[in-house]
Design a protein around this motif. Structure first.
Motif, PDB file in Angstrom:
ATOM      1  N   ASN A 132       0.947  -1.196   0.150  1.00 55.97           N
ATOM      2  CA  ASN A 132      -0.066   0.009   0.057  1.00 55.97           C
ATOM      3  C   ASN A 132       1.072   1.338  -0.008  1.00 55.97           C
ATOM      4  N   THR A 133       1.416   1.690  -0.894  1.00 58.06           N
ATOM      5  CA  THR A 133       2.359   2.622  -1.500  1.00 58.06           C
ATOM      6  C   THR A 133       1.442   3.984  -1.114  1.00 58.06           C
ATOM      7  N   ASP A 134       0.344   4.146  -1.179  1.00 53.81           N
ATOM      8  CA  ASP A 134      -0.294   5.221  -0.962  1.00 53.81           C
ATOM      9  C   ASP A 134      -0.289   5.697   0.439  1.00 53.81           C
ATOM     10  N   PHE A 137       3.074   7.091   1.295  1.00 59.90           N
ATOM     11  CA  PHE A 137       3.394   8.471   0.530  1.00 59.90           C
ATOM     12  C   PHE A 137       2.490   9.492   1.272  1.00 59.90           C
ATOM     13  N   LYS A 138       1.418   9.053   1.943  1.00 57.15           N
ATOM     14  CA  LYS A 138       0.614  10.022   2.785  1.00 57.15           C
ATOM     15  C   LYS A 138       1.487  10.471   3.999  1.00 57.15           C
ATOM     16  N   THR A 143       2.459  12.847  -2.851  1.00 56.34           N
ATOM     17  CA  THR A 143       1.589  11.972  -3.572  1.00 56.34           C
ATOM     18  C   THR A 143       2.478  11.373  -4.529  1.00 56.34           C
ATOM     19  N   GLY A 144       1.953   9.985  -4.441  1.00 57.81           N
ATOM     20  CA  GLY A 144       2.762   9.086  -5.353  1.00 57.81           C
ATOM     21  C   GLY A 144       1.842   8.772  -6.530  1.00 57.81           C
ATOM     22  N   TYR A 146       1.787   5.785  -8.203  1.00 59.74           N
ATOM     23  CA  TYR A 146       1.058   4.520  -8.035  1.00 59.74           C
ATOM     24  C   TYR A 146       0.756   4.195  -6.526  1.00 59.74           C
ATOM     25  N   PRO A 147      -0.767   4.357  -6.610  1.00 64.32           N
ATOM     26  CA  PRO A 147      -1.346   4.012  -4.992  1.00 64.32           C
ATOM     27  C   PRO A 147      -0.974   2.682  -4.442  1.00 64.32           C
ATOM     28  N   TYR A 148      -0.733   1.735  -5.366  1.00 63.12           N
ATOM     29  CA  TYR A 148      -0.224   0.453  -4.686  1.00 63.12           C
ATOM     30  C   TYR A 148       0.733  -0.256  -5.796  1.00 63.12           C
ATOM     31  N   PRO A 170       8.124   8.268  -5.565  1.00 64.31           N
ATOM     32  CA  PRO A 170       6.741   8.684  -5.904  1.00 64.31           C
ATOM     33  C   PRO A 170       6.309   8.487  -7.317  1.00 64.31           C
TER      34      PRO A 170
END
Length: 179
Positions: A132-134, A137-138, A143-144, A146-148, A170
Motif C-alpha cells: 500500500n504505497t499510497d 506516501f501520505k 503524493t505518489g 502508484y497508489p499500490y 513517487p
C-alpha cells in the motif's frame, strides 16, 4: 571468538581519547552474502557491563537466523534514500481458478523490512505481495503516482528463502529477486 555461522565478537584494546576519557569498543560482524554489517557498542569511563549486556542481546538476535521467515522484503525509498517504514503489505496465494486468497497481513518495520509465513504454510505456487504505497506516501506528505504496487512471483522450491525487495519513489518502482 566465533559464536555461530559467521558471527564473530572481538574486543579492541582500550585507547585514550584524552586524559579523562577512555573508550572500549565491542564490534560484532555479521558476514552476510559477502557484506560485513558492523554494530559497534561504545562505553565511556569503563562502564563495560552495560555494553556487554547490550551486545549479548544483539548477538542473541543475530543467532536467531533459523527464525528468519521464508519470505522477506525490504522497501527503500529511492527519492529520499531511506528505508520505507510502516508500509502496509498483504501476501496472497493464487488458487487453481486464478483468484488470490489472502494469507497474511503485515507492515514494514522502521528499517523498511518485513517477513511472512513464519509459521509455515509455504508451498510451491504463485504468490502476490501487495504494497500500500499510497499509505506510505501520505505519511511522507507527498503524493505518489502508484497508489499500490503488486508483485506477483512464483515459488518453485519452498525449501529456499525468497527475498522480494522493492525500490520505491513517487513516480516509479522496481523489484527483483534478492538473496
Amino acid at each position: 571468538m566465533s559464536l555461530c555461522g559467521g558471527v564473530c565478537i572481538s574486543e579492541k584494546a582500550d585507547h585514550n581519547m584524552d586524559d579523562t576519557c577512555s573508550e572500549k569498543e565491542t564490534i560484532v560482524r555479521l558476514r552476510d552474502a559477502g557484506t560485513d554489517n558492523i554494530a559497534t557498542d561504545k562505553n565511556r569511563n569503563g562502564d563495560v557491563g552495560v555494553g556487554k549486556d547490550r551486545m549479548k542481546t544483539f548477538v542473541k538476535h543475530l543467532t536467531m537466523a533459523s527464525a528468519v521467515p521464508p519470505l522477506t522484503t525490504h522497501i527503500l525509498d529511492t527519492a529520499t534514500g531511506v528505508p520505507a517504514a510502516n508500509v502496509p503489505m498483504v501476501l496472497s496465494r493464487q488458487k487453481s481458478d486464478g483468484q488470490f486468497d489472502e494469507l497474511e497481513r503485515g507492515s514494514t518495520n522502521n528499517d523498511g523490512r518485513g517477513g511472512f509465513l513464519k509459521g509455515g504454510n509455504w508451498q510451491p505456487g504463485v504468490y502476490k505481495l501487495y504494497f500500500n504505497t499510497d499509505a506510505y506516501f501520505k505519511q511522507q506528505n507527498t503524493t505518489g503516482f502508484y497508489p499500490y504496487v503488486e508483485v506477483v512471483f512464483r515459488i518453485v522450491d519452498p525449501n529456499q528463502h525468497y527475498h522480494v525487495p522493492l525500490l520505491l519513489a513517487p513516480y516509479g518502482y522496481s523489484t527483483y529477486r534478492g538473496s
